[in-house]
Motif scaffolding. Sequence first.
Motif, short mmCIF file in Angstrom:
data_model
loop_
_atom_site.label_atom_id
_atom_site.label_comp_id
_atom_site.label_asym_id
_atom_site.label_seq_id
_atom_site.Cartn_x
_atom_site.Cartn_y
_atom_site.Cartn_z
N ASP A 44 0.70 -1.34 0.12
CA ASP A 44 0.00 -0.06 -0.01
C ASP A 44 0.97 1.26 0.01
O ASP A 44 2.02 1.17 0.21
CB ASP A 44 -1.15 0.14 1.10
CG ASP A 44 -0.39 0.06 2.58
OD1 ASP A 44 0.85 0.75 2.87
OD2 ASP A 44 -0.91 -0.86 3.24
N THR A 45 0.29 2.58 -0.01
CA THR A 45 0.94 3.78 -0.37
C THR A 45 0.21 4.67 0.46
O THR A 45 -0.87 4.57 0.81
CB THR A 45 0.97 4.06 -1.54
OG1 THR A 45 -0.18 4.51 -2.22
CG2 THR A 45 1.86 3.23 -2.52
N MET A 46 0.90 5.75 1.10
CA MET A 46 0.44 6.74 1.69
C MET A 46 1.17 7.92 1.23
O MET A 46 2.40 8.16 1.25
CB MET A 46 0.57 6.57 3.28
CG MET A 46 0.03 7.77 4.10
SD MET A 46 -0.17 7.45 5.80
CE MET A 46 1.72 7.44 6.07
N ILE A 47 0.42 9.14 0.98
CA ILE A 47 0.99 10.37 0.48
C ILE A 47 0.95 11.29 1.75
O ILE A 47 -0.18 11.39 2.38
CB ILE A 47 0.31 11.23 -0.50
CG1 ILE A 47 0.75 10.40 -1.99
CG2 ILE A 47 0.99 12.56 -0.87
CD1 ILE A 47 0.06 10.61 -3.31
N TRP A 48 1.82 11.88 2.19
CA TRP A 48 1.92 12.67 3.17
C TRP A 48 2.77 14.19 3.11
O TRP A 48 3.81 14.37 2.21
CB TRP A 48 2.39 12.24 4.66
CG TRP A 48 3.56 11.54 4.72
CD1 TRP A 48 3.98 10.35 4.04
CD2 TRP A 48 4.94 11.92 5.08
NE1 TRP A 48 5.46 10.26 4.28
CE2 TRP A 48 6.00 11.40 4.94
CE3 TRP A 48 5.21 13.34 5.88
CZ2 TRP A 48 7.55 11.55 5.26
CZ3 TRP A 48 6.68 13.51 6.30
CH2 TRP A 48 7.47 12.82 5.97
N ARG A 49 2.36 15.20 3.85
CA ARG A 49 2.71 16.54 3.79
C ARG A 49 3.74 16.70 5.09
O ARG A 49 3.11 16.61 6.17
CB ARG A 49 1.84 17.36 3.48
CG ARG A 49 2.31 18.82 3.08
CD ARG A 49 1.27 19.72 2.79
NE ARG A 49 0.44 19.96 4.46
CZ ARG A 49 -0.72 20.66 4.29
NH1 ARG A 49 -1.34 21.25 3.03
NH2 ARG A 49 -1.22 20.78 5.47
N MET A 50 4.85 17.45 4.87
CA MET A 50 5.54 17.87 6.07
C MET A 50 5.32 19.29 6.52
O MET A 50 5.41 20.11 5.72
CB MET A 50 7.10 17.78 6.00
CG MET A 50 8.01 17.99 7.13
SD MET A 50 9.60 18.25 6.99
CE MET A 50 10.25 16.64 6.28
N ASP A 51 4.62 19.38 7.75
CA ASP A 51 4.34 20.72 8.17
C ASP A 51 4.95 20.80 9.43
O ASP A 51 5.57 19.95 10.06
CB ASP A 51 2.57 20.68 8.53
CG ASP A 51 1.94 20.41 6.93
OD1 ASP A 51 2.39 20.80 6.17
OD2 ASP A 51 0.70 20.16 7.26
#
Length: 532
Positions: free
Chosen positions: A279-286
Amino acid sequence: MHVPTTTPVLIVGGGPVGLTLSILLSRYGVDHLLAEARPGTSRHPKARGISARSMEVFRRCGLEEAVRDAGLPASQVFFYRGRDLVDPDFVRDGVPHEASEGAGNTPSPGMICSQDALEPVLSGRARASAGDRVRFGTRLLSFTQDEEGVSTELEDRADGERRTVRAGWLVGCDGAASTVRAGAGVRMDGPTGLGHFLSVRFEAPLGGVVADRASASYFLTPPGRGGFMAVDNDRHWIYQYPFDPEDPRGDEDLGDRKHLEDLVRTAAGIPGLDVTVRDTMIWRMDAQLASGYRAGRVLLAGDAAHVIPPTGGHGMNTGIGDVDNLAWKLAAVATGRATEALLDSYEAERRPVARQVIDLSTDNARARAGYRIDDELLLTAAYRSTAVVPDPAAPARPPLDPSGYHPSGAPGVRAPHARLAGPSGISSTLDLVGPGFTLITASQDPAWQQQADAAAAAGVPVTVRRLGGGQLSEEHPGSFHQLCGLPPSGAVLVRPDGHIAWRASSPATGPDLLRILRRVLTGAPWTTATSP
């Protein structure tokens, strides 16, 4: 949906932070309800590094061994840097924690245990303690609050049934997109979009490839991109791939399995690698911090209160520190031993820590692969609030000390670790900390016990632990008091979260124990006139 109509505390969010809060509240004897929208625990590894301070919390809850069994062996806690996984010129740094277990500054060194392995351990303990009050597949729809409590509407996601639950306190542990925070009208401040990443969870026979370089993380240096996170250092892995969603030259299909498999092969440096993407997961660094941690009867913890860049591994650990700080205060208020003002010390103590962690982690992100991962950073947390008695002899300290941990007995810091020779099951002074207040002393003066008895008679139990002369013997006699900067006649009053609330050089120094406890628990500000 069989849920109570009232509860002293409602926890929203069943990740590591919410589950730890549930475990701690059960330890303090506080009835509560936990609602988690997901049907079960995380399937994605997500957070992986568990710091020494978090392991100390798990140790106090009797979970340290189970968490260690679920994670990577201590001998693999290294950090690899190379162009790919087969780079002959790789470098590896870090010290296996097994070499220092029980020594140095902590009895519980940090480790690597991915979130998908950690959550079942925490969920099992939370359910064992709170039973069906730990409810997955239950979503918070809305809430309103007044001076007496919070009225919430919950939904069972399996059958759509809705119930109204009245809670004395609502704690949002529901992540960066917190419904609780939004409903309380608390804003988040700070930059977003510092980076965008695709996490690919995959299987591949890489155990033999990395046998001579087994590490927790594999950072890729140019021309490599991103890095590999070991789940078991054998077949199960995560590849973190950085990308720019605004780059007009980007033509990658991040949803195409064949393309993802090729990305993994290229990054590994093994063209013929057999890869299966799970599976995959897209995430953003905040890097964001909530404007407040409390809004009336609503409190925030973990990612709901702070979103921390993962560069350093302090995000989940800062959240665990939040609930360790909050749980005993909620328990004291819920049982009537403290006034609501005690809860104001939660933000006063934890928000400065999160602010500094965010800044340090953001600096790490800019440094890319050049930063140092500090397992003991969160051991250095020093609190200033009404729940800590100021000590004129203690120098002012920042919330955290990036230069390293320096043991101290100053009020506000974590009580230092000193090795004990017995009895069985107690090998550190940290093991003396109970669910109530603990007074640790080497003095045989009965005045300390008399003061503790007076406090207990007034409704505030205090356990006196005497070092030396009895069952509690130090491996190096006098070491704890030396670390605390106290004579043998002195004592430190330790809160249930292991932080020192007060220290005194003798029973006759300053106000008596009951007066100290009353001021801590009522949240009354300390002034020159009222300080010991």
